[in-house]
Design a protein around this motif. Structure first.
Motif, PDB file in Angstrom:
ATOM      1  N   THR A 295       0.817  -1.225   0.000  1.00  0.00           N
ATOM      2  CA  THR A 295       0.000   0.000   0.000  1.00  0.00           C
ATOM      3  C   THR A 295       0.843   1.265   0.000  1.00  0.00           C
ATOM      4  OG1 THR A 295      -0.172  -0.192   2.416  1.00  0.00           O
ATOM      5  CG2 THR A 295      -1.993  -1.070   1.101  1.00  0.00           C
ATOM      6  N   ASN A 296       2.162   1.087   0.077  1.00  0.00           N
ATOM      7  CA  ASN A 296       3.085   2.228   0.018  1.00  0.00           C
ATOM      8  C   ASN A 296       3.610   2.321  -1.418  1.00  0.00           C
ATOM      9  OD1 ASN A 296       5.577   3.738   0.013  1.00  0.00           O
ATOM     10  ND2 ASN A 296       5.574   3.592   2.242  1.00  0.00           N
ATOM     11  N   PRO A 297       3.280   3.390  -2.147  1.00  0.00           N
ATOM     12  CA  PRO A 297       3.672   3.481  -3.564  1.00  0.00           C
ATOM     13  C   PRO A 297       5.172   3.319  -3.787  1.00  0.00           C
ATOM     14  CG  PRO A 297       2.093   5.194  -3.003  1.00  0.00           C
ATOM     15  CD  PRO A 297       2.486   4.548  -1.707  1.00  0.00           C
ATOM     16  N   GLU A 298       5.979   3.879  -2.891  1.00  0.00           N
ATOM     17  CA  GLU A 298       7.424   3.822  -3.070  1.00  0.00           C
ATOM     18  C   GLU A 298       7.962   2.392  -2.930  1.00  0.00           C
ATOM     19  OE1 GLU A 298      11.511   5.758  -1.162  1.00  0.00           O
ATOM     20  OE2 GLU A 298       9.534   6.505  -0.564  1.00  0.00           O
ATOM     21  N   THR A 299       7.562   1.719  -1.832  1.00  0.00           N
ATOM     22  CA  THR A 299       8.049   0.348  -1.636  1.00  0.00           C
ATOM     23  C   THR A 299       7.457  -0.596  -2.678  1.00  0.00           C
ATOM     24  OG1 THR A 299       6.287  -0.030  -0.007  1.00  0.00           O
ATOM     25  CG2 THR A 299       8.465   0.620   0.834  1.00  0.00           C
ATOM     26  N   LYS A 300       6.231  -0.345  -3.096  1.00  0.00           N
ATOM     27  CA  LYS A 300       5.606  -1.183  -4.126  1.00  0.00           C
ATOM     28  C   LYS A 300       6.376  -1.075  -5.438  1.00  0.00           C
ATOM     29  CE  LYS A 300       1.213  -2.035  -6.494  1.00  0.00           C
ATOM     30  NZ  LYS A 300      -0.203  -1.610  -6.617  1.00  0.00           N
ATOM     31  N   LEU A 301       6.795   0.147  -5.784  1.00  0.00           N
ATOM     32  CA  LEU A 301       7.589   0.353  -6.998  1.00  0.00           C
ATOM     33  C   LEU A 301       8.937  -0.352  -6.891  1.00  0.00           C
ATOM     34  CD1 LEU A 301       8.019   1.684  -9.754  1.00  0.00           C
ATOM     35  CD2 LEU A 301       8.841   3.728  -8.546  1.00  0.00           C
ATOM     36  N   ASN A 302       9.564  -0.263  -5.724  1.00  0.00           N
ATOM     37  CA  ASN A 302      10.858  -0.929  -5.515  1.00  0.00           C
ATOM     38  C   ASN A 302      10.726  -2.447  -5.685  1.00  0.00           C
ATOM     39  OD1 ASN A 302      12.266   1.424  -5.029  1.00  0.00           O
ATOM     40  ND2 ASN A 302      11.931   1.359  -2.801  1.00  0.00           N
TER      41      ASN A 302
END
Length: 556
Positions: A395-402
């Motif tokens: 649900t965290n866009p940054e960690t999801k992208l990583n």
């Protein structure tokens, strides 16, 4: 180099010059055999400092490695061919039992801690209804799995009349169960049944000393059975929809109680136990009429006998039982197939940092709320299957992208690795590496690249010799022409599998154990052929009558 002398006593007396860093126990044994004019070194036993010296134990060991000092005294004895054969047989038996224990330990360790199975099956604990259960900690799970596997193997040895090995294996099973939290075993009957089987081996081996002491085991078994089954087997009837499948087990227990009481001189208790056992034996007798009826309905004879025995000879209940068994087998086959697919999928997602498999139940829960499966699997893998932490990442866009970038990066690396492996495989067959790389890049799969290379070779030969070469001529080259999917199967463990080398396994023993478990069901412990019990019952009733007659003489 440590040269020295060793003093020999026994069948040959004298001093032997040896090189301690080169000579092994086997070389010393052969030398002593020659000194005794014997061509069979295996008949000689060497003892040093109270220890029997064995060849290659540990492997490739020298006398120096074994800690045998210069001027050591070694006793050499010689056994007969018959004794030697017995010793070899005993060593083989001990080695086999050691392999069995190691195999059980390895299987339980792999299947109790959540690791990705090496095999295409998974060992799981089930209740009598076939439902998956978790019992206690990982240590408890492992202990129970070990105990069940050893008990199952022991029962198979009993069925093959190998009571000596069966007893050894059952005692190992008892030791394994002892490592589990006792409170977890109180409501199951596996341990009490194990105790009964141990005493049955005592009896079949005619070990009177153990039989006279078997009362304690049987008392524990009876207490455990009553606690697990309930008063008058009420809990069993509830679980088994009013069936009473345990009569044969009760018969064996009562028979053994009577035998133990008889050898302890408790004749009245013995008589009571035998009377109860005889009553249960009568209830297990299948009528020809009921058997013929079931066979006429299309059931096999052994299936019909089993169903009638487990259902108190009630034909309607036996038919229902047989139909339920058929449905349960179909469900088990479907469940096994589903689990095999899950295992392959788990291998694709890789291991957690602690070497565990991705939890499929938690993964499916995340997918059910619209998260992409591959992303959710990687989030769970990173966080040791902690669903809340995985949810935070997703649900965290940054960690999801990583996570997404990491997955794509590892996919590219895996594809490059697969490509390089195919190039190396074909180049090792003598093809030009530049041509191989071009063919693999063009076609992708080993099979198509190989066909392209063979066509090129044919063209080259044709140009040089003026004749065409049929590409099929090279079909015996031995290249493993698998598809792209097949060639990368070994790398499916990816995004994060650590390579610690291949685990050493005793495949023969593990498959033997797995096959034995696959033949077990909820009624295996109760499905006992009571022929030998009947023979023993008649034998001991006669002995009891004789003993009572001697103790109570009458006047004629």
């Amino acid at each position: 180099m440590k040269a020295g002398k060793i003093k020999i006593a026994g069948v040959w007396r004298g001093t032997v010059d040896v090189n301690m860093e080169e000579w092994s126990v086997g070389m010393l044994r052969e030398h002593i055999a020659r000194l005794c004019n014997s061509d069979n070194p295996g008949l000689f036993r060497l003892i040093c400092c109270g220890r029997l010296l064995k060849d290659d134990d540990p492997p490739n060991s020298t006398l120096f490695d074994l800690g045998i000092p210069i001027n050591a005294k070694i006793l050499a004895t010689k056994v007969s061919l018959h004794d030697h054969a017995n010793l070899v047989s005993q060593e083989q038996r001990s080695a086999r039992l050691a392999r069995l224990k190691a195999g059980v330990t390895a299987l339980a360790k792999r299947h109790a801690d959540g690791s990705i199975p090496i095999e295409d099956y998974n060992l799981e604990l089930e209740d009598q209804r076939g439902n998956k259960i978790n019992m206690g900690s990982e240590t408890d799970q492992r202990a129970i799995m070990m105990g069940l596997m050893l008990h199952t193997k022991g029962k198979h040895l009993i069925a093959s009349l190998n009571y000596k090995d069966a007893l050894e294996v059952l005692l190992m099973g008892e030791e394994a169960f002892s490592l589990c939290d006792p409170t977890l075993l109180q409501l199951v009957d596996n341990v009490p049944i194990l105790q009964i089987d141990i005493v049955w081996c005592y009896f079949m081996l005619r070990d009177i000393n153990c039989l006279s002491l078997a009362g304690e085991r049987l008392a524990k078994a009876k207490f455990g059975i009553h606690r697990a089954h309930g008063k008058d087997a009420s809990r069993v009837r509830l679980l088994q929809t009013s069936r009473c499948p345990q009569l044969a087990l009760y018969l064996r227990l009562e028979l053994l109680q009577g035998i133990a009481a008889f050898h302890s001189g408790q004749f009245e208790i013995s008589r009571q136990a035998f009377t109860s056992a005889k009553a249960n034996f009568s209830k297990l007798q299948v009528s020809d009429e009921s058997l013929s009826l079931l066979i006429s309905m299309g059931y096999k004879q052994h299936e019909a006998i089993r169903a009638l025995k487990l259902n108190e000879q009630i034909v309607e209940s036996a038919v229902n039982f047989l139909e339920e068994e058929k449905q349960n087998k179909e469900k088990k086959r479907a469940d096994d197939l589903k689990r095999q697919m899950e295992i392959r999928e788990q291998k694709k997602y890789g291991k957690t940092p602690l070497g565990k498999a991705v939890d499929m139940q938690k993964l499916n829960a995340l997918v059910s709320i619209s998260f992409e499966k591959e992303l959710a699997a990687e989030a769970l893998r990173r966080h040791e299957n902690d669903a809340l932490k995985a949810l935070d990442d997703l649900t965290n866009p940054e960690t999801k992208l990583n996570i997404q970038l990491d997955i794509e990066s590892k996919k590219r690396k895996r594809q490059l690795g697969d490509m390089e492996a195919r190039v190396s495989q074909l180049a090792s067959m003598g093809f030009d590496r530049t041509r191989v790389s071009a063919a693999v890049n063009t076609h992708g799969t080993t099979t198509e690249a190989l066909e392209e290379l063979l066509v090129q070779v044919g063209q080259d030969v044709g140009e040089n010799m003026g004749e065409a070469v049929d590409p099929a001529v090279a079909s015996s080259s031995g290249v493993d022409a698998r598809s792209e999917g097949e060639s990368s199967a070994g790398n499916d463990s990816s995004p994060s599998t650590s390579s610690h080398g291949v685990e050493e396994r005793d495949v023969e023993i593990e498959e033997e154990l797995a096959n034995a478990l696959s033949r077990e069901d909820a009624f295996s412990d109760y499905d006992i052929d009571v022929t030998k019990e009947a023979e023993a019952l008649n034998e001991y009733l006669a002995l009891l009558d004789s003993a009572l007659d001697l103790g109570n003489p009458t006047t004629h």
